[in-house]
Enzyme design. Structure first.
Site, PDB file in Angstrom:
ATOM      1  N   SER A 243      11.322 -57.889 -40.781  1.00 25.22           N
ATOM      2  CA  SER A 243      11.855 -58.822 -41.763  1.00 25.22           C
ATOM      3  C   SER A 243      12.317 -60.110 -41.067  1.00 25.22           C
ATOM      4  CB  SER A 243      12.976 -58.131 -42.551  1.00 25.22           C
ATOM      5  OG  SER A 243      13.298 -58.871 -43.700  1.00 25.22           O
TER       6      SER A 243
ATOM      7  N   ASP B 294       7.014 -53.460 -51.371  1.00 25.91           N
ATOM      8  CA  ASP B 294       8.171 -54.162 -50.822  1.00 25.91           C
ATOM      9  C   ASP B 294       8.695 -55.133 -51.883  1.00 25.91           C
ATOM     10  OD1 ASP B 294       9.802 -56.061 -49.432  1.00 25.91           O
ATOM     11  OD2 ASP B 294       8.781 -55.531 -47.564  1.00 25.91           O
TER      12      ASP B 294
ATOM     13  N   HIS C  30      10.654 -51.962 -48.267  1.00 28.05           N
ATOM     14  CA  HIS C  30      11.179 -52.783 -47.172  1.00 28.05           C
ATOM     15  C   HIS C  30      12.149 -52.006 -46.264  1.00 28.05           C
ATOM     16  CE1 HIS C  30      11.400 -56.848 -45.552  1.00 28.05           C
ATOM     17  NE2 HIS C  30      12.717 -56.760 -45.424  1.00 28.05           N
TER      18      HIS C  30
END
Lengths: 279, 279
Positions: free
Chosen positions: B147, B223, B256
């Site tokens: 991320s 995600d 995620h």
């Protein structure tokens, strides 16, 4: 006895979920972690994981890295919380008694008897709920745990051999009627009659009831609780007397943490898979 | 520039440690997680892992299950905190800015410029500290992250190809100058001149600087940040223009979370090991 989904996540091709349900045994809501492996032709066997002092259903789920091996071997994993919790549930400020420290017994002493019924929960209610709620093979169940949860796995399995056919433990409490954490918990939950404690003491149970299979125990040699609180040599001696085949692996340099659990969990899952998939 | 041990644990035959040191770059104490694989004949290559928003050095360390693969491949892993922290360090209440959200840039704007120098920390100070403090092969370093940390890995590597020879990312922010988290962070730390942002934008950097190797990116299709905040298709397009070989794997059904990181981290460690062990 329905089950409510708190969250699910895809993981290693399977599904990791956290669920909540109203428990009859404890009279509270209970949370439980369930990993379902990638779908296959037949429903997967189930491995129950019982956690140690202070843990919830989350510790093992996020720290052990078990999903990889469970996916590989096609095993479901069920990891419940370690006690009832919440307002209205008795508690003390100790890390080794009360909420987070149910010790997998049915308490008989006030104020614990009302909710602290983790033995009934883990040995009866939870397997029935899982078999009803997930596409698993409830006739093929194994049980494993860490520390207080190792104690839970050993004692619950030996008292319910019809329900669990594979058994192992990591750094377990094996003689709670003779070691500090256990003496405190058993006296508090069951009262001062030490005879009653023996129904929850793995060393006593293996001598009185035995176990129809073999048992795997891993223990770190640098575990800070080894000498006074865990004492695996007592279980080795008891298994020897009872003629129960025990593989006790003293693992050099490991401590009591989840870094050790993560290191050996793959072997435990393989151990259970091999035994649960036998005809 | 000494390093102080907060704790060490044996794990998969190696040593997982958490350390603290006084950082010149940030002017604060910084914490860092280091896994050293089991000892072997030659010092191990090093993989740097940069974490995402809200993380400390701990999240990856306990949740990713990376130690198993690092032990298997003989790689050290270094995972720093995501920002300076503590009293006297500027902060806001947002999860995506301030402490826990350093974005791997050297801030130029008040009040952030004083401590938020994660670019210098990760690209210069930390590798020097690790090479001095651990028996690693500092000439063989790779970098990876998740991320915001994927953004960090891509941008730090492309600006420092002499220091990092292998590169991958999980669910990275690839175009921070054009997507919400990035626009907020770059404006806040670097000011409103969007030209200055491009030095920290992976899509811009791959077109201006390129990359001398190949890049692996994993991204879950479920995600929740995919469509507006991550947009891996922009990086795919930029790599295409720049002629940089990108392996972008869109992983069906993953989100995620660290359950996704755990699922793919083994492939990333193998990717880095293969490239770092080449002569």
């Amino acid at each position: 006895m329905g089950i409510e989904t708190i969250g699910t996540w895809k993981c290693f091709g399977g599904t990791q979920g956290i669920y909540r349900h109203a428990s009859e045994a404890t009279g509270t809501d209970m949370r439980v972690s369930v990993f379902m492996p990638p779908e296959s032709a037949s429903p997967p066997p189930v491995l129950y994981w019982l956690s140690g002092l202070t843990c919830t259903e989350e510790n093992f789920t996020v720290k052990a890295g078990a999903q990889r091996y469970a996916a590989e071997h096609g095993l479901a994993i069920v990891a419940p919380d370690t006690s009832p919790r919440g307002e209205g549930v008795a508690n003390v400020d100790d890390y080794d008694f009360g909420q987070g420290a149910g010790f997998y017994v049915d308490a008989t002493q006030a104020p614990w008897a009302e909710h602290f019924r983790m033995y009934s929960y883990v040995s009866e209610e939870l397997p029935a709920l899982i078999a009803k709620s997930f596409a698993v093979d409830g006739s093929r169940q194994g049980i494993c745990g860490h520390s207080m949860g190792g104690h839970g796995a050993l004692t619950v399995a030996m008292r319910n051999p019809q329900r669990f056919r594979a058994l192992s433990a990591v750094s377990p409490i094996v003689a709670p009627s003779r070691t500090p954490w256990g003496e405190k918990a058993l006296a508090g939950y069951l009262g001062e009659d030490r005879e009653a404690w023996l129904a929850h003491d793995a060393c006593a149970l293996v001598e009185t009831r035995g176990w129809g299979g073999d048992i795997l125990v891993d223990q770190g040699t640098d575990d800070e609780f080894l000498a006074d609180k865990l004492r695996p040599e007592l279980f080795e001696e008891a298994c020897g007397k009872a003629g129960v085949p025990l593989t006790l692996r003293m693992q050099e340099g490991y401590d009591h943490s989840y870094y050790f659990v993560a290191t050996v969990i793959g072997d435990h899952i393989a151990w259970h898979a091999e035994r649960l998939k036998r005809d």
